[in-house]
Design a protein around this motif. Sequence first.
Motif, PDB file in Angstrom:
ATOM      1  N   LEU A 113       8.361  -0.353   5.096  1.00 24.24           N
ATOM      2  CA  LEU A 113       7.004  -1.021   4.180  1.00 24.24           C
ATOM      3  C   LEU A 113       7.978  -1.986   3.151  1.00 24.24           C
ATOM      4  N   HIS A 143      -0.585   1.878   2.101  1.00 18.19           N
ATOM      5  CA  HIS A 143       0.475   2.709   1.819  1.00 18.19           C
ATOM      6  C   HIS A 143      -0.054   3.368   0.707  1.00 18.19           C
ATOM      7  N   ASP A 144       0.731   4.531   0.189  1.00 19.85           N
ATOM      8  CA  ASP A 144       0.501   5.173  -1.026  1.00 19.85           C
ATOM      9  C   ASP A 144       1.641   5.949  -1.303  1.00 19.85           C
ATOM     10  N   CYS A 145       1.802   7.081  -0.877  1.00 11.15           N
ATOM     11  CA  CYS A 145       2.838   7.846  -1.258  1.00 11.15           C
ATOM     12  C   CYS A 145       4.295   7.536  -0.768  1.00 11.15           C
ATOM     13  N   ARG A 146       4.311   6.978   0.264  1.00  7.16           N
ATOM     14  CA  ARG A 146       5.733   6.395   0.588  1.00  7.16           C
ATOM     15  C   ARG A 146       6.776   7.487   0.545  1.00  7.16           C
ATOM     16  N   GLU A 147       6.299   8.675   0.950  1.00  4.26           N
ATOM     17  CA  GLU A 147       7.107   9.626   1.315  1.00  4.26           C
ATOM     18  C   GLU A 147       6.695  10.691   2.475  1.00  4.26           C
ATOM     19  N   GLY A 148       5.842  10.128   3.216  1.00  5.45           N
ATOM     20  CA  GLY A 148       5.587  10.801   4.468  1.00  5.45           C
ATOM     21  C   GLY A 148       4.332  11.884   4.281  1.00  5.45           C
ATOM     22  N   ILE A 149       3.757  11.629   3.266  1.00  5.93           N
ATOM     23  CA  ILE A 149       2.565  12.981   2.980  1.00  5.93           C
ATOM     24  C   ILE A 149       1.233  12.513   2.904  1.00  5.93           C
ATOM     25  N   CYS A 150       0.989  11.135   2.667  1.00  2.55           N
ATOM     26  CA  CYS A 150      -0.467  10.846   2.427  1.00  2.55           C
ATOM     27  C   CYS A 150      -1.202  10.432   3.743  1.00  2.55           C
ATOM     28  N   GLY A 151      -0.473   9.926   4.570  1.00  2.91           N
ATOM     29  CA  GLY A 151      -1.190   9.458   5.905  1.00  2.91           C
ATOM     30  C   GLY A 151      -1.668   7.939   5.890  1.00  2.91           C
ATOM     31  N   GLN A 152      -1.468   7.244   4.713  1.00  2.73           N
ATOM     32  CA  GLN A 152      -1.987   5.884   4.830  1.00  2.73           C
ATOM     33  C   GLN A 152      -1.444   4.783   5.547  1.00  2.73           C
ATOM     34  N   CYS A 153       0.169   4.946   5.894  1.00  4.99           N
ATOM     35  CA  CYS A 153       0.748   3.698   6.344  1.00  4.99           C
ATOM     36  C   CYS A 153       0.672   3.555   7.724  1.00  4.99           C
ATOM     37  N   THR A 210       6.311   9.039  10.167  1.00  6.59           N
ATOM     38  CA  THR A 210       5.387   7.996   9.506  1.00  6.59           C
ATOM     39  C   THR A 210       6.099   6.568   9.264  1.00  6.59           C
ATOM     40  N   CYS A 224       6.133   4.869   6.648  1.00  9.51           N
ATOM     41  CA  CYS A 224       7.076   4.728   5.562  1.00  9.51           C
ATOM     42  C   CYS A 224       8.495   5.613   5.511  1.00  9.51           C
TER      43      CYS A 224
HETATM   44  S1  FES Z   1       2.791   5.821   2.644  1.00  8.20           S
HETATM   45 FE1  FES Z   1       2.020   7.997   2.574  1.00  8.20          FE
HETATM   46  S2  FES Z   1       2.504   8.810   4.522  1.00  8.20           S
HETATM   47 FE2  FES Z   1       3.578   6.813   4.411  1.00  8.20          FE
END
Ligand code: FES
Lengths: 217, 247
Positions: free
Chosen positions: B34, B56-66, B82, B84
Amino acid sequence: MFFRKSIVAATGLFLCIFLIVHLSANAILLLPETTARELYNSYSTALRENLFITLIAYLLYISIILHVVYAAIITFRNTKSKGEKYKVNHNNKNSTWMSQNMGFLGVFILLFIVVHLANFWAKIKLGIGEDVGVDVNGNVDVYEVTSFLFHNMYFMLFYSVLMIPLGFHLYHGLKSAFMTLGFYHKKGLRLLAKISLAYAIIMSVGFGIIPLFVYFK
Amino acid sequence: MKVTFKIWRQENTDAQGELKAYEVDGLSEDMSFLEALDHLNEILVLKDEKVIAFEHDCREGICGQCGVFINGRAHGPHNNTTTCQLHMRSFKEGDTIVVEPWRASSFPIVKDLVVDRSAFDRIIQQGGYITAKTGTAAEANAILVSKEVSDSAMDAAACIGCGACVATCKNASAALFTAAKINHLNKLPQGQPEAHRRLLDMTAQMEFENFGSCTFTGACEIECPADISISNIAEMNARYVKAKLFG
Ligand code: FES
Ligand code: HEM
């Protein structure tokens, strides 16, 4: 969606059981000629005269039709659900080739079934074409029909080679049918994958070598 | 590090999209995928070109946006991750990297790499929750749950709703997502009172949204960042058959 897929799975499993019985009977063709002829013909006569088997045969025809029709419907609908395809797709990295191509493999099997029924069923049951003789016991000489057919190199190859797509179809189909119908035990699923592989190999190699064997006998 | 991105550009849902090539220099192997796209977008801004839309949102693999499709795989070349969490070190100098949005007719493209995943929300709205008066939190040991049950419910609950299962599936089936959401609740005692209705309503919504049917290719469980097992789908099928046959 569940309903249609369950029909494909249930009919598929029924066909899988049929294949076991069918292969066991065809194994007679591997015996020495005179024994094979008598045994095969008397077995075939016994089947034709049995009312229960006749019923099962009708169930078999219905299963093939339902399986093909519902499989075609779900494949068509699934393609529509997918919509536009990826420009680049490496699905070989996450799934087997057969699981991605069940319909394609099925078309070869359907072609096989049509030719197979024309060669045997139409001749013996419907009496289309030349008369089929009888053997020393007075049984219809189905062995002769088989042997004659497999001594034609093109038919021999057709019957052997088309067992390859059948094997691929069965390998994915058997596992998939169990899961479709709700078998979800994790260790069981790992065992199931092995059983499916073994089943697919036995069926395709088993059916596949018989024409070769008869040709070179 | 220098690579060529080929990225799907599409103005809106109805517009015709196409892959556009961008040569990008000055990347570091330590950048996440990203961040590499961010880097490209900064270049585009300076050139006064339209930036690439991606989620994208959390950039730590927990939100599921990316979720995006990278070089023919959901979330890129690795299993169970993910976008990210993917880094540029997974690519080589000079690589061409094709980036496409999730493709499924139930996930219409909004713009470029952004798709509309609200069909998932509508499935959740049909029962992916427990109807209960929310007072103060109950005493934790008031309802006893065995370790096996809580583990397998937790495994299903790990789903982050990214849509990779639908994206990678040749049938665009949402069976893995729906099964995870149903099983997570239906395995627990708190989920029991509504278990039956939840199962039937959520699967009905899944069909209504025109997701395809599951043919067990197994691609979904390989691409799922939360490692949800495909046996969840078989379990959903088992409960569905039971519900239909025995009410
Ligand atoms: S940005 Fe949240 S899971 Fe990848
Ligand atoms: C001897 C004949 C056959 C046997 C034993 C057989 C067996 C099976 C089984 C067990 C399944 C799995 C069902 C599931 O996934 O739940 C299956 C799926 C399928 N079959 Fe067959 N089948 C046969 C012939 C055919 C033919 C003739 C066609 C089509 C022309 C066909 C097309 C399909 C398709 C499209 C699917 C699955 C859809 C998918 O998983 O993608 N099959 N088959």
